[in-house]
Design a protein around this motif. Structure first.
Motif, short mmCIF file in Angstrom:
data_model
loop_
_atom_site.label_atom_id
_atom_site.label_comp_id
_atom_site.label_asym_id
_atom_site.label_seq_id
_atom_site.Cartn_x
_atom_site.Cartn_y
_atom_site.Cartn_z
N ARG A 1 0.87 -1.24 -0.07
CA ARG A 1 0.12 -0.01 -0.10
C ARG A 1 0.70 1.13 0.16
N PHE A 2 0.46 2.27 -0.72
CA PHE A 2 0.83 3.75 -0.47
C PHE A 2 -0.18 4.31 0.24
N GLY A 3 -0.35 4.57 1.67
CA GLY A 3 -1.42 5.19 2.33
C GLY A 3 -2.62 4.55 1.99
N GLU A 4 -3.62 5.10 1.59
CA GLU A 4 -4.71 4.38 1.30
C GLU A 4 -4.76 3.46 0.24
N ARG A 5 -3.82 3.82 -0.81
CA ARG A 5 -4.07 3.21 -2.08
C ARG A 5 -3.58 1.94 -1.99
N ILE A 6 -4.16 0.79 -2.45
CA ILE A 6 -3.45 -0.49 -2.78
C ILE A 6 -2.63 -0.51 -4.11
N ALA A 7 -1.42 -0.81 -3.97
CA ALA A 7 -0.76 -0.77 -5.33
C ALA A 7 -0.76 -2.46 -5.93
N VAL A 8 -0.43 -3.11 -4.87
CA VAL A 8 -0.50 -4.41 -5.06
C VAL A 8 -1.39 -5.44 -4.03
N PRO B 1 -1.44 -1.97 -18.01
CA PRO B 1 -1.31 -0.70 -18.10
C PRO B 1 -0.70 0.04 -17.08
N ASN B 2 -0.28 1.46 -17.38
CA ASN B 2 0.12 2.39 -16.23
C ASN B 2 -0.77 2.13 -14.96
N GLY B 3 0.16 2.14 -13.90
CA GLY B 3 -0.59 2.08 -12.82
C GLY B 3 -1.06 0.83 -12.25
N ALA B 4 -0.79 -0.36 -12.83
CA ALA B 4 -1.24 -1.68 -12.74
C ALA B 4 -0.57 -2.23 -11.38
N GLY B 5 0.67 -1.80 -11.14
CA GLY B 5 1.31 -2.30 -10.16
C GLY B 5 2.62 -3.04 -10.45
N LYS B 6 3.06 -2.88 -11.91
CA LYS B 6 4.10 -3.83 -12.08
C LYS B 6 5.53 -3.35 -11.44
N THR B 7 5.74 -2.07 -11.60
CA THR B 7 6.89 -1.32 -10.79
C THR B 7 7.12 -1.69 -9.49
N THR B 8 5.82 -1.40 -8.80
CA THR B 8 6.01 -1.82 -7.37
C THR B 8 6.38 -3.15 -7.02
N1 LIG Z 1 5.96 6.09 -4.19
C1 LIG Z 1 4.48 6.02 -4.55
N2 LIG Z 1 3.67 6.87 -3.62
C2 LIG Z 1 2.38 6.74 -3.74
N3 LIG Z 1 1.76 6.02 -4.54
C3 LIG Z 1 2.39 5.01 -5.49
C4 LIG Z 1 4.20 5.02 -5.62
N4 LIG Z 1 4.63 4.25 -6.34
C5 LIG Z 1 3.25 3.69 -7.06
N5 LIG Z 1 2.47 4.38 -6.59
C6 LIG Z 1 0.90 4.06 -6.97
O1 LIG Z 1 0.73 2.59 -6.96
C7 LIG Z 1 0.18 2.24 -8.19
C8 LIG Z 1 0.73 1.30 -9.00
O2 LIG Z 1 1.98 1.83 -9.55
P1 LIG Z 1 3.13 1.12 -10.25
O3 LIG Z 1 3.58 0.08 -9.75
O4 LIG Z 1 4.16 2.41 -10.71
O5 LIG Z 1 2.48 0.71 -11.54
P2 LIG Z 1 2.90 0.56 -13.08
O6 LIG Z 1 4.45 0.23 -13.04
O7 LIG Z 1 2.37 -0.97 -13.32
O8 LIG Z 1 2.60 1.54 -14.09
C9 LIG Z 1 -0.33 3.50 -8.95
O9 LIG Z 1 -1.63 3.90 -8.51
C10 LIG Z 1 0.61 4.47 -8.29
O10 LIG Z 1 0.20 5.77 -8.48
#
Ligand SMILES: Nc1ncnc2c1ncn2[C@@H]1O[C@H](COP(=O)(O)OP(=O)(O)O)[C@@H](O)[C@H]1O
Ligand SMILES: [Mg+2]
Length: 280
Positions: A10-17, A35-42
């Protein structure tokens, strides 16, 4: 090679994975497509020890990412999504810097390894130019070289071809295949349909922090139907899926409007599963 169980972040309230399970086998090129924002990089940042998970378990070569992080660092190489070069330095100087980070102290051995790497990523001719002057493809190859320096068993590539021309992208695929043929297990992320389809042995489709399908590109496409008929209806473009060309042809014969018949692709799979496009 990698076993992920119920991983969350999670990042705060947002669930990334949002609780993913995944196994990556030794020797495969595995793609995380979404797509962008899917959670791949996380996900990749957690697997490569750059970010901490909230819960779940990750093992790489049997080692736990939290308990055995030092051992894992030796086993993996990472090419991040954004430039990680010092562009005021030459390609060779960037590699020397990286070698020092890995405590490669023996000067002769280090120089030999750097020359090997430069050959492998085809930068020998330009090794002593400032990396600022490199093309996008060359910068990406240098970053791969830096990730390979310590002879990892597994390589992570986060969007390895984003922003590259189609022709340069294909050369990058060749390089990734060459590494894989030399025994490297590869996990890459991409939002390019074709890249997942052409390069990866297996693909996990990721959307909104979840993995919604995992299989070979062929199997994923067979699940929706191999052949697509696209045609216009009053309320817009309609896609219909068929197992083979004969079935598609008999459907087309019954239509009043013009239709296009084509092979299904991973975009179709994504749309069937989520109702939206990967790149919109
Ligand atoms: N450091 C961060 N702080 C807050 N939110 C983040 C951070 N990194 C990623 N997110 C959020 O987590 C979600 C997944 O992001 P990310 O893993 O970068 O996706 P992807 O690589 O698939 O585009 C998105 O909603 C993004 O905005
Ligand atoms: Mg990303």
């Amino acid at each position: 090679m990698i076993k992920i169980e119920n991983l969350t972040k999670r990042f705060g309230e947002r669930i990334a994975v949002a609780g993913i399970d995944l196994e990556i086998k030794r020797g495969e090129i595995f793609g995380l497509l979404g797509p962008n924002g899917a959670g791949k990089t996380t996900t990749v940042r957690i697997l490569t020890l750059l970010s901490k998970k909230k819960s779940g378990s990750v093992k790489i070569c049997g080692y736990d990412i939290e308990k055995d992080s030092e051992r894992i660092k030796e086993l993996i190489g990472v090419v991040p999504q954004h430039m990680s070069l010092d562009q005021d330095l030459t390609g060779r100087e960037n590699l020397v810097l990286q070698a020092r980070l890995h405590h490669l102290k023996n000067k002769a051995a280090m120089e030999q390894r750097i020359n090997e790497i430069l050959e492998f990523v085809e930068l020998t001719d330009r090794a002593d130019d400032k990396s600022r002057r490199y093309s996008g493809g060359m910068k990406r190859r240098l970053m791969i070289g830096m990730a390979l320096l310590h002879k990892p068993k597994m390589l992570f590539l986060d969007e390895p071809t984003v922003g590259l021309d189609p022709q340069v992208r294909r050369k990058m695929w060749d390089l990734i295949r060459k590494m894989n043929e030399a025994g490297m297990t590869v996990l890459l992320t991409t939002h390019y349909i074709e890249e997942a389809d052409q390069l990866c042995r297996r693909v996990a489709i990721m959307n909104r922090g979840r993995i919604i399908a995992v299989d070979t590109p062929q199997k994923l496409k067979e699940k929706v139907g191999r052949v697509v008929v696209e045609h216009m209806e009053a309320d817009g473009m309609i896609n219909n899926f068929f197992d083979n060309r004969e079935q598609a042809a008999s459907y087309v014969a019954g239509l009043n409007s013009n239709a296009t018949v084509r092979e299904a692709n991973l975009e179709d799979v994504f749309i069937e599963l989520t109702g939206r496009r990967v790149n919109d």
